[in-house]
Design an enzyme around this catalytic site. Structure first.
Site, PDB file in Angstrom:
ATOM      1  N   ASN A 170     -18.665  16.182  79.528  1.00 48.71           N
ATOM      2  CA  ASN A 170     -18.183  14.846  79.199  1.00 48.71           C
ATOM      3  C   ASN A 170     -18.356  13.958  80.428  1.00 48.71           C
ATOM      4  O   ASN A 170     -18.097  14.388  81.546  1.00 48.71           O
ATOM      5  CB  ASN A 170     -16.712  14.897  78.791  1.00 48.71           C
ATOM      6  CG  ASN A 170     -16.482  15.816  77.608  1.00 48.71           C
ATOM      7  OD1 ASN A 170     -17.285  15.851  76.685  1.00 48.71           O
ATOM      8  ND2 ASN A 170     -15.403  16.556  77.640  1.00 48.71           N
ATOM      9  N   HIS A 185     -18.356  19.134  85.455  1.00 44.70           N
ATOM     10  CA  HIS A 185     -18.050  20.452  84.893  1.00 44.70           C
ATOM     11  C   HIS A 185     -18.735  20.611  83.548  1.00 44.70           C
ATOM     12  O   HIS A 185     -18.996  19.637  82.846  1.00 44.70           O
ATOM     13  CB  HIS A 185     -16.546  20.683  84.782  1.00 44.70           C
ATOM     14  CG  HIS A 185     -15.793  19.686  83.956  1.00 44.70           C
ATOM     15  ND1 HIS A 185     -15.495  18.416  84.398  1.00 44.70           N
ATOM     16  CD2 HIS A 185     -15.258  19.782  82.713  1.00 44.70           C
ATOM     17  CE1 HIS A 185     -14.808  17.771  83.471  1.00 44.70           C
ATOM     18  NE2 HIS A 185     -14.661  18.575  82.428  1.00 44.70           N
ATOM     19  N   HIS A 200     -18.397  22.730  80.009  1.00 49.89           N
ATOM     20  CA  HIS A 200     -17.634  23.591  79.108  1.00 49.89           C
ATOM     21  C   HIS A 200     -18.608  24.547  78.438  1.00 49.89           C
ATOM     22  O   HIS A 200     -19.655  24.108  77.940  1.00 49.89           O
ATOM     23  CB  HIS A 200     -16.952  22.766  78.007  1.00 49.89           C
ATOM     24  CG  HIS A 200     -15.910  21.830  78.486  1.00 49.89           C
ATOM     25  ND1 HIS A 200     -14.568  22.138  78.459  1.00 49.89           N
ATOM     26  CD2 HIS A 200     -15.994  20.579  79.001  1.00 49.89           C
ATOM     27  CE1 HIS A 200     -13.878  21.122  78.932  1.00 49.89           C
ATOM     28  NE2 HIS A 200     -14.714  20.156  79.264  1.00 49.89           N
TER      29      HIS A 200
END
Length: 114
Positions: A87, A100, A102
């Site tokens: 995101n 990051h 996921h």
């Protein structure tokens, strides 16, 4: 970055359930999993988001994707399939301003994801 949640996790100041670690990245299970398997892979170097990827730090991101592929095989979901999500920014629902990824697996992923 001293006030970054993920930097504190990487430094061991905040506990996490580690999946993997090397000199460039750290992987840990999400505290609010959205799939039977849900972990994050973050670079140890603080970067805001995908928007901060440059020619200079792109090799770290490539390394992270190689780690994700290796972990998918080792954890047994590589052949069945999985989703990798990053995101970016407020509209993209990025809640921690540290790049990051996921990794979600263990169930069928729906589309559209939104």
């Amino acid at each position: 970055m001293s006030d970054c949640l993920f930097c504190k996790i990487i430094a061991g100041e905040i506990p996490s359930k580690k999946v993997y670690e090397d000199d460039l990245c750290y992987a840990f299970y999400d505290i609010n999993p959205q799939a039977p398997t849900h972990f994050l892979v973050v670079p140890k170097e603080h970067m805001q988001s995908v928007s901060a990827v440059t020619d200079g730090n792109a090799p770290v991101v490539g390394h992270i994707f190689a780690v994700i592929a290796r972990l998918a095989g080792e954890l047994g979901f590589g052949e069945a399939g999985y989703r990798v999500v990053s995101n970016i920014g407020e509209a993209g629902q990025q809640t921690v301003p540290h790049l990051h990824f996921h990794v979600l697996a263990g169930r069928d992923m729906t589309w559209p994801p939104g």
